[in-house]
Design a protein around this motif. Structure first.
Motif, short mmCIF file in Angstrom:
data_model
loop_
_atom_site.label_atom_id
_atom_site.label_comp_id
_atom_site.label_asym_id
_atom_site.label_seq_id
_atom_site.Cartn_x
_atom_site.Cartn_y
_atom_site.Cartn_z
N ARG A 99 32.29 -20.35 5.13
CA ARG A 99 32.93 -18.93 4.56
C ARG A 99 33.07 -18.97 6.65
O ARG A 99 32.72 -17.57 7.50
CB ARG A 99 32.62 -18.07 3.87
CG ARG A 99 33.85 -17.71 3.01
CD ARG A 99 33.04 -16.60 1.59
NE ARG A 99 33.86 -14.97 2.27
CZ ARG A 99 33.66 -14.41 1.97
NH1 ARG A 99 33.29 -13.75 0.64
NH2 ARG A 99 34.42 -13.20 2.67
N ASP A 123 42.18 -13.75 4.21
CA ASP A 123 43.01 -15.59 3.27
C ASP A 123 41.81 -16.67 2.96
O ASP A 123 41.85 -17.33 1.98
CB ASP A 123 44.89 -15.18 3.80
CG ASP A 123 45.34 -14.76 4.19
OD1 ASP A 123 45.56 -13.55 3.05
OD2 ASP A 123 46.84 -15.39 4.91
N TYR A 124 41.81 -16.63 4.12
CA TYR A 124 40.36 -17.65 4.14
C TYR A 124 38.97 -17.68 2.70
O TYR A 124 39.00 -19.25 2.25
CB TYR A 124 39.52 -18.46 5.31
CG TYR A 124 38.76 -19.20 5.30
CD1 TYR A 124 39.16 -20.33 5.60
CD2 TYR A 124 36.89 -18.99 5.75
CE1 TYR A 124 38.20 -21.33 5.69
CE2 TYR A 124 36.94 -19.98 5.78
CZ TYR A 124 37.22 -21.45 6.10
OH TYR A 124 36.03 -22.23 6.18
N PHE A 153 43.12 -13.69 7.94
CA PHE A 153 43.07 -14.88 8.28
C PHE A 153 41.89 -15.41 7.60
O PHE A 153 41.77 -15.70 6.62
CB PHE A 153 42.13 -15.46 9.91
CG PHE A 153 42.17 -17.15 9.57
CD1 PHE A 153 43.77 -18.25 9.05
CD2 PHE A 153 41.18 -17.20 10.10
CE1 PHE A 153 42.72 -19.49 8.93
CE2 PHE A 153 40.03 -18.33 9.19
CZ PHE A 153 40.88 -19.81 9.32
N ASP A 154 40.64 -13.64 8.39
CA ASP A 154 39.52 -13.99 7.29
C ASP A 154 39.68 -13.64 5.82
O ASP A 154 39.33 -14.90 4.70
CB ASP A 154 38.05 -13.13 7.99
CG ASP A 154 37.86 -13.38 9.37
OD1 ASP A 154 38.05 -14.99 9.33
OD2 ASP A 154 37.46 -12.79 9.99
N ALA A 193 40.84 -17.84 -0.43
CA ALA A 193 41.36 -19.40 -1.07
C ALA A 193 39.81 -19.97 -1.56
O ALA A 193 40.31 -21.35 -2.50
CB ALA A 193 41.68 -20.32 0.69
N LEU A 211 37.82 -21.47 12.63
CA LEU A 211 38.76 -22.38 12.34
C LEU A 211 39.85 -20.89 12.93
O LEU A 211 41.03 -22.39 13.17
CB LEU A 211 38.45 -21.97 10.39
CG LEU A 211 37.69 -23.58 10.61
CD1 LEU A 211 37.64 -22.77 8.75
CD2 LEU A 211 37.88 -24.94 10.74
N PHE A 212 39.72 -20.01 12.85
CA PHE A 212 40.57 -19.53 13.63
C PHE A 212 41.49 -19.38 15.18
O PHE A 212 42.09 -19.70 15.33
CB PHE A 212 40.37 -17.63 13.23
CG PHE A 212 41.42 -17.09 13.89
CD1 PHE A 212 42.43 -16.32 13.19
CD2 PHE A 212 40.99 -16.45 14.75
CE1 PHE A 212 43.94 -15.84 13.81
CE2 PHE A 212 42.25 -15.13 14.79
CZ PHE A 212 43.55 -15.14 14.54
N SER A 226 34.77 -19.21 9.86
CA SER A 226 36.49 -18.17 9.37
C SER A 226 36.83 -18.29 11.54
O SER A 226 37.15 -18.81 11.65
CB SER A 226 36.25 -17.04 8.98
OG SER A 226 37.78 -17.11 8.83
#
Length: 61
Positions: free
Chosen positions: A43, A9-10, A6-7, A13, A49-50, A46
């Protein structure tokens, strides 16, 4: 998806957003710098959000 995935990909993005903004001629450089700072600071959220979107490990039926 793991937190590391996830980190990654985030971060990717957010980087794509910065690249798109940098390539746009209509963006004022001073506003771009301000937005780049905001996006870079996103960032740090992250892990939050995860945790917010992660499915619970045990579901009660």
């Amino acid at each position: 998806m793991t937190q590391a995935e996830f980190d990654a990909d985030y971060a990717d993005a957010l980087e794509n957003i910065l690249v798109a903004m940098a390539q746009n001629a209509e963006i004022d450089p001073q506003k771009f710098y301000s937005m780049a700072c905001v996006i870079e600071n996103l960032r740090f959220f992250s892990p939050v959000l995860f945790a917010a979107i992660k499915k619970p490990s045990t579901e009660i039926d």
